[in-house]
Design an enzyme around this catalytic site. Structure first.
Site, PDB file in Angstrom:
ATOM      1  N   ASP A 140       0.829  -1.204   0.000  1.00 58.76           N
ATOM      2  CA  ASP A 140       0.000   0.000   0.000  1.00 58.76           C
ATOM      3  C   ASP A 140       0.864   1.255   0.000  1.00 58.76           C
ATOM      4  OD1 ASP A 140       0.884  -0.611   2.541  1.00 58.76           O
ATOM      5  OD2 ASP A 140      -0.898   0.120   3.566  1.00 58.76           O
TER       6      ASP A 140
ATOM      7  N   LYS B 131       5.767   7.895   0.023  1.00 59.20           N
ATOM      8  CA  LYS B 131       6.142   9.098   0.785  1.00 59.20           C
ATOM      9  C   LYS B 131       7.656   9.243   0.667  1.00 59.20           C
ATOM     10  CE  LYS B 131       2.851   8.230   4.580  1.00 59.20           C
ATOM     11  NZ  LYS B 131       2.805   8.011   6.051  1.00 59.20           N
TER      12      LYS B 131
ATOM     13  N   PHE C   7      -0.007  10.919   7.807  1.00 59.11           N
ATOM     14  CA  PHE C   7      -0.457   9.560   8.097  1.00 59.11           C
ATOM     15  C   PHE C   7      -1.848   9.391   7.521  1.00 59.11           C
ATOM     16  CE2 PHE C   7      -1.850   5.835  10.368  1.00 59.11           C
ATOM     17  CZ  PHE C   7      -0.697   5.062  10.367  1.00 59.11           C
TER      18      PHE C   7
ATOM     19  N   ASP D 282       7.135   3.888   2.626  1.00 53.98           N
ATOM     20  CA  ASP D 282       7.347   4.964   3.594  1.00 53.98           C
ATOM     21  C   ASP D 282       8.844   5.049   3.882  1.00 53.98           C
ATOM     22  OD1 ASP D 282       7.040   6.784   5.665  1.00 53.98           O
ATOM     23  OD2 ASP D 282       5.917   5.480   6.969  1.00 53.98           O
TER      24      ASP D 282
END
Ligand code: XMP
Length: 175
Positions: free
Chosen positions: A97, A128, A149, A100
């Site tokens: 998904d 990100k 977030f 990060d």
């Protein structure tokens, strides 16, 4: 505690997922693909992406858990590969998904490479880039996002908000 404003709507998710599926299909070697979804939070995206691939696909799963509190990625990643399926010699598509810090996908890709797939590509819905701690880039990215977030569409905070249809910025209400 509640989920905040919509960052990416269900319609935007649907449209981008279909475009990504075409992009991935064009990049994959011909023939069947073994799609490996990282559980739990990539389950919604994984299913939608795999269904949109114009390929016969077998399924595998990696269960990832990182240690630490739930809004902060803590570096150490535990991967359970019990349901990985056959990787050796297959064209593998690894699906997550969010990319990060990069710890999860770097560890997952290493686990898969050790099993000698014929090829390995990675696809994430969200990226990100400003949060990266290890040098890892996905081959296919749905949406680059800022350092916020997010919850919804499979992503949770402490087990909540996973089933929201849109991706929302999570906010903690002041008491
Ligand atoms: P790393 O840091 O290993 O993180 O690249 C990847 C995993 O961390 C989770 N993650 C999030 N989950 N909202 C979530 O619900 C977020 O904003 C978020 N950022 C990271 C996610 O499980 C991802 O696979």
């Amino acid at each position: 505690m509640s989920a905040g404003q919509v960052l990416i709507s269900r319609d935007e998710i649907r449209a981008r997922t279909l475009a990504l599926a075409q992009e991935v299909t064009l990049a994959l070697p011909p023939g069947p693909v073994h799609a490996v979804v990282i559980l739990k939070s990539a389950i919604f995206f994984g299913v939608d992406l795999i269904r949109a691939l114009g390929r016969e696909a077998s399924l595998g799963f990696l269960f990832a858990s990182s240690y630490g509190d739930s809004a902060e990625s803590a570096g150490a990643v535990a991967l359970s590969a019990d349901a990985l399926g056959r990787v050796t010699g297959q064209n593998v598509l690894l699906i997550d998904d969010i990319l990060d810090t990069g710890n999860t996908l770097a560890a997952a890709a290493e686990t898969l490479r050790a099993l000698r797939p014929a090829s390995l590509r990675t696809c994430v819905l969200l990226d990100k880039p400003s949060r990266r701690q290890v040098p890892f880039e996905a081959d296919h990215v749905g949406f680059p996002i800022e350092d916020v977030f997010v919850v919804g569409y499979g992503m949770d905070f402490g087990g909540r908000f996973r089933t929201l249809p849109d991706i929302r910025v999570y906010r903690q209400e002041k008491k």
